[in-house]
Design a protein around this motif. Sequence first.
Motif, PDB file in Angstrom:
ATOM      1  N   GLU A  34      51.367  57.886  44.134  1.00  0.00           N
ATOM      2  CA  GLU A  34      51.708  58.665  42.941  1.00  0.00           C
ATOM      3  C   GLU A  34      51.923  60.116  43.334  1.00  0.00           C
ATOM      4  O   GLU A  34      51.269  60.616  44.251  1.00  0.00           O
ATOM      5  N   TRP A  35      52.803  60.790  42.592  1.00  0.00           N
ATOM      6  CA  TRP A  35      53.117  62.188  42.917  1.00  0.00           C
ATOM      7  C   TRP A  35      51.883  63.067  42.898  1.00  0.00           C
ATOM      8  O   TRP A  35      51.739  63.980  43.705  1.00  0.00           O
ATOM      9  N   ASP A  36      50.972  62.800  41.967  1.00  0.00           N
ATOM     10  CA  ASP A  36      49.789  63.653  41.855  1.00  0.00           C
ATOM     11  C   ASP A  36      48.922  63.590  43.109  1.00  0.00           C
ATOM     12  O   ASP A  36      48.174  64.511  43.399  1.00  0.00           O
ATOM     13  N   ASP A  37      48.998  62.473  43.816  1.00  0.00           N
ATOM     14  CA  ASP A  37      48.196  62.337  45.033  1.00  0.00           C
ATOM     15  C   ASP A  37      48.910  62.893  46.260  1.00  0.00           C
ATOM     16  O   ASP A  37      48.326  62.996  47.337  1.00  0.00           O
ATOM     17  N   TYR A  38      50.188  63.202  46.109  1.00  0.00           N
ATOM     18  CA  TYR A  38      50.947  63.772  47.231  1.00  0.00           C
ATOM     19  C   TYR A  38      50.690  65.277  47.232  1.00  0.00           C
ATOM     20  O   TYR A  38      51.204  66.027  46.409  1.00  0.00           O
ATOM     21  N   VAL A  39      49.871  65.717  48.162  1.00  0.00           N
ATOM     22  CA  VAL A  39      49.373  67.098  48.183  1.00  0.00           C
ATOM     23  C   VAL A  39      50.421  68.045  48.798  1.00  0.00           C
ATOM     24  O   VAL A  39      51.121  67.663  49.735  1.00  0.00           O
ATOM     25  N   GLY A  40      50.497  69.259  48.273  1.00  0.00           N
ATOM     26  CA  GLY A  40      51.338  70.303  48.887  1.00  0.00           C
ATOM     27  C   GLY A  40      52.830  70.066  48.717  1.00  0.00           C
ATOM     28  O   GLY A  40      53.253  69.299  47.844  1.00  0.00           O
ATOM     29  N   GLN A  41      53.633  70.730  49.544  1.00  0.00           N
ATOM     30  CA  GLN A  41      55.108  70.621  49.526  1.00  0.00           C
ATOM     31  C   GLN A  41      55.620  70.735  48.084  1.00  0.00           C
ATOM     32  O   GLN A  41      56.525  69.988  47.674  1.00  0.00           O
ATOM     33  N   LYS A  42      55.057  71.695  47.349  1.00  0.00           N
ATOM     34  CA  LYS A  42      55.310  71.789  45.898  1.00  0.00           C
ATOM     35  C   LYS A  42      56.783  71.878  45.540  1.00  0.00           C
ATOM     36  O   LYS A  42      57.264  71.219  44.634  1.00  0.00           O
TER      37      LYS A  42
END
Length: 337
Positions: A34-42
């Motif tokens: 899920e996107w929320d768990d993909y940290v950083g690289q905003k």
Amino acid sequence: MSTLRPSSGRGPSQVNFPAEPGNHVLDAALRPSEWDDYVGQKQIKANVRISIDAAKKRGGMPEHILFYGPPGVGKTTLAHLVATTLGSPLKSTSGVAIERASDLAAILTNLEPSTVLFIDEIHRLSHKIEELLYPALESGHLDIILGKGPSARTVELALPPFTLVGATTRAAEISGPLRSRFGGGTYQLDFYSDEDLRDIIARSAKLLGLEAPADVIEHIAVRSRATPRVANALLKRVRDFSEVHERPLSVALADEACELFGIDAFGLTKDDRRYLEMLLASFRGGPAGINALAAALHEDPDTIEHVYEPFLLRLGLIERTSSGRVLTAKGREYLQG
Ligand SMILES: Nc1ncnc2c1ncn2[C@@H]1O[C@H](COP(=O)(O)OP(=O)(O)OP(=O)(O)O)[C@@H](O)[C@H]1O
Ligand SMILES: [Mg+2]
């Protein structure tokens, strides 16, 4: 800074720490879905999500996307997220696997409509295959040549709509024409901040069922080469160490584990130190040509250039100049301990 222990070649205790691609089982287990768990690289996340949302609103597929950056920084993970968000099937292949025109034709003509076609190591595609790919990317058709000689003719075969997601650690090796087919959808993934790495490690610890105190997470984060894959692998090794010694996770334990693995306070491995020592001892600090350096280290020049050097450059320990690799003042200071 930890003390510098000279190492010569690959002894039995040599740790080949996974800065390199690999460790795929762990990758799959900890890969954010899920996107929320993909940290950083905003910024990348925001841009990619906008093009996906816009495409969904239009009822079409987003433009083709290219992700590039060092190994283990989340390119494949993004490709998976793109497909999941679109609710599309994901077809994964690699530039090495597509050798002949018929390989590409078979892939493209068998795509289910609205597939995300992920080509990893896309820089490995040959010129001939790239040319065949262009009309598929631009206008959704494949040019097939029927017959030979003067009677040969080209037939246009319409393809189902698809989005190509390409990934590479070597953007410079992608031809200009191919790169231009990605238009605005080209994204460079960078190394991660310690803060982002802490979030990634904390999430992974939870998934692995570990009670990881904040100071242990911090300890691992700063030794992770600014790379999520390394952070996860290091966490798992520290966990194994704690299990084998039947001791709870603590900074002292993590420190002992890192010491045993040959990872120092900067996240540098024995291989990194061997590189720096060689540059100093055999090339008087450089400039040293990549091939000469590779031969001296008994390593593949590609691995040196794309796996080891990016992080050494980031730390400012070496520089790449037109006449070769140079050990910086910071690099010398590091070696002096
Ligand atoms: N932004 C992120 N947030 C959380 N975890 C991440 C992130 N990026 C990567 N990871 C973790 O690191 C692992 C490696 O990432 P991934 O396989 O996507 O890297 P890659 O850039 O494709 O590497 P390679 O160039 O070697 O193919 C993932 O399985 C995931 O667990
Ligand atoms: Mg990958």
